[in-house]
Design a protein around this motif. Structure first.
Motif, PDB file in Angstrom:
ATOM      1  N   LYS A 102      -1.381 -31.495  17.094  1.00  0.00           N
ATOM      2  CA  LYS A 102      -0.462 -32.620  16.965  1.00  0.00           C
ATOM      3  C   LYS A 102       0.937 -32.102  16.638  1.00  0.00           C
ATOM      4  O   LYS A 102       1.113 -30.969  16.198  1.00  0.00           O
ATOM      5  CB  LYS A 102      -0.941 -33.587  15.880  1.00  0.00           C
ATOM      6  N   ASP A 109       4.662 -32.182  14.681  1.00  0.00           N
ATOM      7  CA  ASP A 109       5.141 -32.379  13.306  1.00  0.00           C
ATOM      8  C   ASP A 109       6.661 -32.503  13.332  1.00  0.00           C
ATOM      9  O   ASP A 109       7.384 -31.637  12.858  1.00  0.00           O
ATOM     10  CB  ASP A 109       4.692 -31.206  12.426  1.00  0.00           C
ATOM     11  N   VAL A 165       9.723 -40.321  12.852  1.00  0.00           N
ATOM     12  CA  VAL A 165       8.492 -40.016  13.578  1.00  0.00           C
ATOM     13  C   VAL A 165       7.647 -41.264  13.789  1.00  0.00           C
ATOM     14  O   VAL A 165       7.787 -42.271  13.101  1.00  0.00           O
ATOM     15  CB  VAL A 165       7.645 -38.950  12.844  1.00  0.00           C
ATOM     16  N   GLY A 199       2.917 -38.485  14.318  1.00  0.00           N
ATOM     17  CA  GLY A 199       3.685 -37.296  13.955  1.00  0.00           C
ATOM     18  C   GLY A 199       4.675 -36.865  15.020  1.00  0.00           C
ATOM     19  O   GLY A 199       5.431 -35.920  14.825  1.00  0.00           O
TER      20      GLY A 199
END
Length: 528
Positions: free
Chosen positions: A335, A337, A345, A349
């Motif tokens: 995923k 970040d 965000v 994420g």
């Protein structure tokens, strides 16, 4: 009554299926004529990674190739590789006059480098900032050399640098807003999706458990990772398959555990088959429960309702079993970040962007996996193109990023193409390749590439009309089943004899194979 047809402008389905919009028929035609330089130039109109995609793209274009109506699709990916491998040096187009505008690109994966390439050609001063010691992102660290050699990645990056892009490695960035404050006119965040998804099971933090991407990164850097003699990989995507095939090459007996069945695996079917040939064992419809010394405890799963990919799976009571192993590699996904770069965000994420790829920070844009989550190489390249267009417009440009070329006249359509089966590339023997990181697949030589390119139907030059006598159609649906081009659908209304007749929803996609005519029991279809 005969349904009225319409004839719309035709775009070859292979080109329509390419996220970057590569003019596939044109470069295939150029390869057919032996002009590999022209073919490479055509590909680079839309992507700077011709060789990378030739070696490692999942080729959605082939899934839509009109040739499927007759036998097998044209080997479009391998022809792209042939263009990259067999062309002479084709330098990038000369960049436009310098605009005086400075752009920082954070991340040197396919999205970031694509954006950098096209922005540099527009005359902007572009610097790519890469936290790692070498550029390439997931191309270098996430794809093993038996599929994509590092020297191929290096060659592509050299072409991008030749366009005027500057790449600075070992240059981590904590906030793109700081780059704007330091004098850049725009910044592009293309940091990818590197954060591993955790399973949340007991023992996951133990020393004998490795993250899939970190494992691949270490192996691709040349490190001989200590994994023991038996390995279990958890996951069903391309990262899981690559990790498993890498573990096999490091000498481990390897098993892959996936929670659904084989058909539901998101990994490429070709990669799955090659892994099986190399000795990978599979355990399907099972989930890990705990990791302990020398073992992975699992439970069998069964569908609670339905049977497709979206069906809910539940543990089967009393079905616990153990897979002995020295190492567990978790490749259950990654995923993004974006919060680490102080961007707004989404819940996943990923960076929150508007329709122009702009973030909430003025002058800062984002593209690739940091926006979409994990995706494919060609999707990341397409995202890099989109953000390059947006940034160029933001900086006062017209957003036209494709290098100008003189369009050749479209050739006359061949009559059906040669009735020849698809030509296959040679692959190393499974037993041999399981012991080495050498390239698995050989490419085409020039003669083979030209012969395979002859199979293209040039379907964008075909113009057919499809007429359906709706009064006699009994809605058997055979026409829709036999046609892979999406020509047919069903009417929303009923005819006089009580059926919802077939209609030609997309006659512009017809290639004139006449299979619908042959299969229709009501003789209700005419193709001209």
């Amino acid at each position: 009554m005969t349904e009225q047809f319409r004839l719309e402008p035709r775009v070859a389905p292979c080109r329509a299926a390419c996220p970057a919009g590569i003019d596939v028929p044109r470069y295939v035609r150029e390869i057919r004529d032996g002009d590999f330089d022209a073919a490479l130039a055509t590909i680079r109109e839309k992507i700077p990674f011709a060789a990378v995609c030739g070696y490692a793209c999942f080729h959605p274009c082939e899934a839509k190739c009109a040739r499927r109506q007759f036998d097998e699709p044209v080997a479009i990916r391998l022809l792209k590789r042939a263009a990259a491998d067999l062309a002479h040096t084709v330098p990038p187009p000369a960049p436009a006059a310098a605009t005086g505008r400075k752009v920082a690109v954070i991340g040197s994966g396919p999205a970031g480098l694509t954006a950098a390439y096209y922005l540099a050609l527009k005359g902007h001063a572009v610097e790519v900032l890469e936290a790692a010691p070498r550029a390439g992102g997931m191309l270098r660290w996430g794809i093993p050399e038996y599929r994509l050699p590092n020297e191929v990645v290096d060659r592509e990056i050299a072409h991008i640098v030749a366009s005027g892009v500057t790449i600075t490695t070992n240059a981590a960035v904590s906030s793109p807003a700081d780059l704007i404050a330091a004098g850049h006119d725009a910044a592009v965040v293309a940091t990818g999706a590197w954060t591993p998804v955790k399973l949340g099971i007991d023992g996951e933090a133990d020393a004998g458990v490795l993250d899939g991407i970190d494992f691949l990164k270490r192996a691709n850097a040349g490190e001989r990772v200590a994994i023991g003699k038996t390995v279990v990989v958890i996951g069903g995507g391309n990262t899981a398959i690559d990790a498993a095939r890498t573990a096999i090459r490091l000498g481990a007996k390897t098993t892959l555990v996936y929670r659904r069945n084989r058909i539901a695996m998101p990994a490429s079917a070709e990669e799955i088959a090659e892994a099986e040939e190399e000795g990978l064992d599979f355990v399907f419809q099972a989930a890990p429960v705990t990791v302990g010394p020398g073992r992975l405890s699992c439970v069998r799963l069964a569908p609670k309702d339905g049977s497709g990919r979206g069906a809910t799976l539940v543990p089967v009571e009393g079905s616990d079993f153990v897979v002995p192993c020295d190492t567990v590699i978790v490749a259950a996904g990654q995923k993004a970040d974006a919060a680490a770069l102080k961007l707004k965000v989404e819940r996943s994420g990923t960076a929150s962007v508007d329709e122009n790829a702009a973030t909430s920070v003025p002058g800062v844009f984002a593209a690739g996996d940091v926006v979409s989550g994990p995706s494919t190489i060609i999707d990341a390249i397409a995202a890099g193109r989109k953000v390059a267009i947006a940034v160029d417009r933001f900086l006062g440009g017209d957003g036209s990023i494709d290098p100008p070329r003189v369009e050749p006249e479209e050739p006359a359509a061949p009559v059906g193409g040669p009735r020849r089966q698809r030509l296959a590339s040679e692959k190393a023997d499974p037993e041999d390749r399981a012991k080495s990181f050498s390239l698995v697949e050989d490419g085409f030589d020039a003669a083979t590439a030209m012969r395979e390119a002859e199979r293209c139907l040039a379907c964008q030059t075909h113009h057919h009309t499809v007429e359906i006598t709706t009064d006699t159609c009994k809605a058997c649906g055979y026409c829709g089943e036999i046609c892979t081009m999406g020509v047919f659908g069903m009417s929303e209304t009923f005819n006089a004899i009580g059926y919802r007749p077939a209609v030609a929803l997309h006659p512009e996609q017809c290639i004139g194979c006449l299979k619908c005519f042959a299969v229709c029991p009501d003789f209700a279809i005419a193709v001209r």
